[in-house]
Design an enzyme around this catalytic site. Sequence first.
Site: not given
Length: 255
Positions: A216, A241, A212-214
Site C-alpha cells: 500500500g 498483494w 496496487h503494490c505490495q
Amino acid sequence: MPTTQSAITAGDGAEVIVIDVRPRDAFDEGHIPGARHLDPNAVAAEHSPVSGSLRAIGEIESLLGTLGVSADRRIVFYDDRGGFHAARMLWLMEYLGHQNVAVLNGGLTGWQEAGGPLTTDAAVAFPARFQGALSPRRHATADDVLEHRRAPDGVLIDVRPPKMYDEGHIPWAINIPWSKNLGDDGRFLPADALMAHFKGCGVTPEHNVIMHCQVGLASSHSYVALRLLGFPRVRVYHRSWAEWGGDPALPKATS
C-alpha cells in the site's frame, strides 16, 4: 499534488502545516523550519494479518489532529525517498476527504538544492480536531478489484518492480513500476513526459484506474502521478498483494 519550495513558504505560515514523513532520527538531524514529524509507518496497523493495512480511521484522525491538521489547513508532506512515504499520506488525506494537500516535489533534497534552510528546532504543534469524510472513489477493496475486471474502461496497475510482478500478480493487472514516475533528479517527471509514459503503457485519463503494490505504499506514489495529470477516476487497493497474494481463493498468475 506536488508542490514547490515557494508554495510552502508563501503566505501565512499558520495556514500551512508542513509534515516531515521520515524516521525520527533523520528529522532530528535537520528538517524544514516549522515542520512537524510523522513516523513513516504511523498510519499502518501494528498488529494485522495484512502487512501495511491502515489503522482504524478514528485512530488516524486523532493522530493527524495531534499534528494540528484540520479541515481549513493546507497540508504539505515531504520525505527523502522521492515522495514514497509522502505520497501515501496525500492519498490517505484525499481518501479522508481533505483536498488541500500536496507533496513537496523533490523532497528534502529538492528543498536544500533550492536553498531552503534546515533546523533542528522542534516546532510547536497545537492540537486540532480533524474528522474525515471518507471518499470511496479513492479506495478499493479486493471485491472492488474483482468487480472492476468487468468494467470496459477498467485498468488495474501493479506498480511493483518487474521481478515481483513476474513472481506473482493479479492476472489482469499490467505492470507499470512506480519508480518510472521519477526523473534522475528524484522529482516527478514533467507532466508531458509523465502523460507520455502512461499513454505508452495504454493508460489514459478516460480509464477507470485501480492500482496496487505490495503493502500500500508504492501504489500511492502512482496515485499522486495520475492525480497530477488530472485522471478523475483513480483508486488505491491499499491492502494490495499482501492481502491478495495470501488469499488462496483469489486468482493469481506468474510470468
